[in-house]
Design an enzyme around this catalytic site. Structure first.
Site, PDB file in Angstrom:
ATOM      1  N   HIS A   1      39.779  29.963  38.325  1.00  0.00           N
ATOM      2  CA  HIS A   1      39.958  30.976  38.425  1.00  0.00           C
ATOM      3  C   HIS A   1      39.781  31.607  39.752  1.00  0.00           C
ATOM      4  O   HIS A   1      41.017  32.131  40.536  1.00  0.00           O
ATOM      5  CB  HIS A   1      40.011  32.122  37.098  1.00  0.00           C
ATOM      6  CG  HIS A   1      40.205  33.897  37.491  1.00  0.00           C
ATOM      7  ND1 HIS A   1      40.875  34.152  36.225  1.00  0.00           N
ATOM      8  CD2 HIS A   1      40.163  34.844  38.183  1.00  0.00           C
ATOM      9  CE1 HIS A   1      40.970  35.398  37.395  1.00  0.00           C
ATOM     10  NE2 HIS A   1      40.505  35.691  37.475  1.00  0.00           N
TER      11      HIS A   1
ATOM     12  N   CYS B   1      41.426  39.616  34.705  1.00  0.00           N
ATOM     13  CA  CYS B   1      40.924  39.793  35.777  1.00  0.00           C
ATOM     14  C   CYS B   1      40.881  41.045  35.954  1.00  0.00           C
ATOM     15  O   CYS B   1      41.464  42.155  35.925  1.00  0.00           O
ATOM     16  CB  CYS B   1      42.144  39.057  36.366  1.00  0.00           C
ATOM     17  SG  CYS B   1      42.597  39.374  37.800  1.00  0.00           S
TER      18      CYS B   1
HETATM   19  O1  GNR Z   1      35.584  38.945  35.074  1.00  0.00           O
HETATM   20  C1  GNR Z   1      36.247  38.244  34.933  1.00  0.00           C
HETATM   21  N1  GNR Z   1      36.005  37.561  34.323  1.00  0.00           N
HETATM   22  C2  GNR Z   1      36.842  36.084  34.111  1.00  0.00           C
HETATM   23  C3  GNR Z   1      36.401  36.074  31.937  1.00  0.00           C
HETATM   24  C4  GNR Z   1      37.069  35.295  31.718  1.00  0.00           C
HETATM   25  C5  GNR Z   1      38.058  34.667  33.056  1.00  0.00           C
HETATM   26  C6  GNR Z   1      38.086  34.599  34.533  1.00  0.00           C
HETATM   27  C7  GNR Z   1      37.861  35.602  34.481  1.00  0.00           C
HETATM   28  S1  GNR Z   1      37.360  36.180  36.301  1.00  0.00           S
HETATM   29  C8  GNR Z   1      36.976  38.216  35.786  1.00  0.00           C
HETATM   30  C9  GNR Z   1      37.000  38.922  37.505  1.00  0.00           C
HETATM   31  C10 GNR Z   1      38.252  37.791  38.439  1.00  0.00           C
HETATM   32  O2  GNR Z   1      39.062  38.872  38.196  1.00  0.00           O
HETATM   33  N2  GNR Z   1      37.912  37.808  39.288  1.00  0.00           N
HETATM   34  O3  GNR Z   1      38.513  37.206  39.766  1.00  0.00           O
HETATM   35 NI    NI Z   2      41.062  37.553  39.030  1.00  0.00          NI
END
Ligand code: GNR
Ligand code: NI
Length: 173
Positions: free
Chosen positions: A136, A94
């Site tokens: 997510h 994240c």
């Molecule tokens: O860039 C991101 N990669 C990711 C990898 C696996 C599962 C979820 C993500 S989302 C994340 C970007 C982010 O924080 N979105 O809220």
């Molecule tokens: Ni995130």
């Protein structure tokens, strides 16, 4: 083109339930475009408005690979309207938890209804990385972050590492 600052946990905006958008107007589309600039710059595959300090139900995503053409998605008021019983485990990261990763189980497939950049209602069926990512991002709109899905012990470890990292970064500035 505007790259916005991304909030790092712990931050109260990341824990708040975001407000629905009344209508996707020019101002909201501008915010979606700035969020895409911010996401590509990071780089990331998704970004939710609370991560840039805006408590509105808006997210952007692009899970296309580097060797494919870009497939930006802009969503307002997204809702999961169906989820599979089958789960999938993915190692998630994240942008609000830099350099931290953990395995999270989520439904492997979901159907999502949302308002697009033209204020039109659309539905998509997602699987694979897109399914993980959209769940997510929708979590972020409800004040839920990926570490809320893991054990207390693992979450504690990640929060400690994150604090350490922020301290090191602050000292280097
Ligand atoms: O860039 C991101 N990669 C990711 C990898 C696996 C599962 C979820 C993500 S989302 C994340 C970007 C982010 O924080 N979105 O809220
Ligand atoms: Ni995130």
């Amino acid at each position: 083109m505007a790259v916005l600052p991304i909030l790092v946990a712990p931050n109260p905006v990341l824990k708040k339930k975001a407000e629905p958008v009344e209508k996707v107007d020019a101002e909201i589309v501008q915010l979606m475009n700035d969020m895409l600039d911010t996401m590509y710059d990071a780089p990331g595959i998704g970004l939710a408005a609370p991560q840039v300090g805006v408590s509105k139900r808006i997210l952007v995503m692009d899970v296309s690979r580097d060797d494919e053409e870009a497939k930006p998605l802009r969503m307002a008021n997204p809702e999961v309207i169906w989820e599979s019983e089958e789960l999938m485990t993915y190692e998630e990261g994240c942008l609000s938890f830099p350099e931290q990763y953990a395995e999270v189980d989520r439904p492997a497939q979901v159907k999502v209804r949302f308002l697009d950049e033209n204020n039109e209602t659309r539905e998509i069926e997602a699987d694979g990385l897109l399914a993980t990512c959209v769940q997510h991002e929708i979590d972020h709109l409800d004040g839920v972050v990926f570490v809320d899905h893991i054990s207390t012990v693992k979450r504690g470890m990640i929060m400690r590492k994150l604090k350490k990292l922020q301290k090191l970064k602050a000292a280097a500035e």
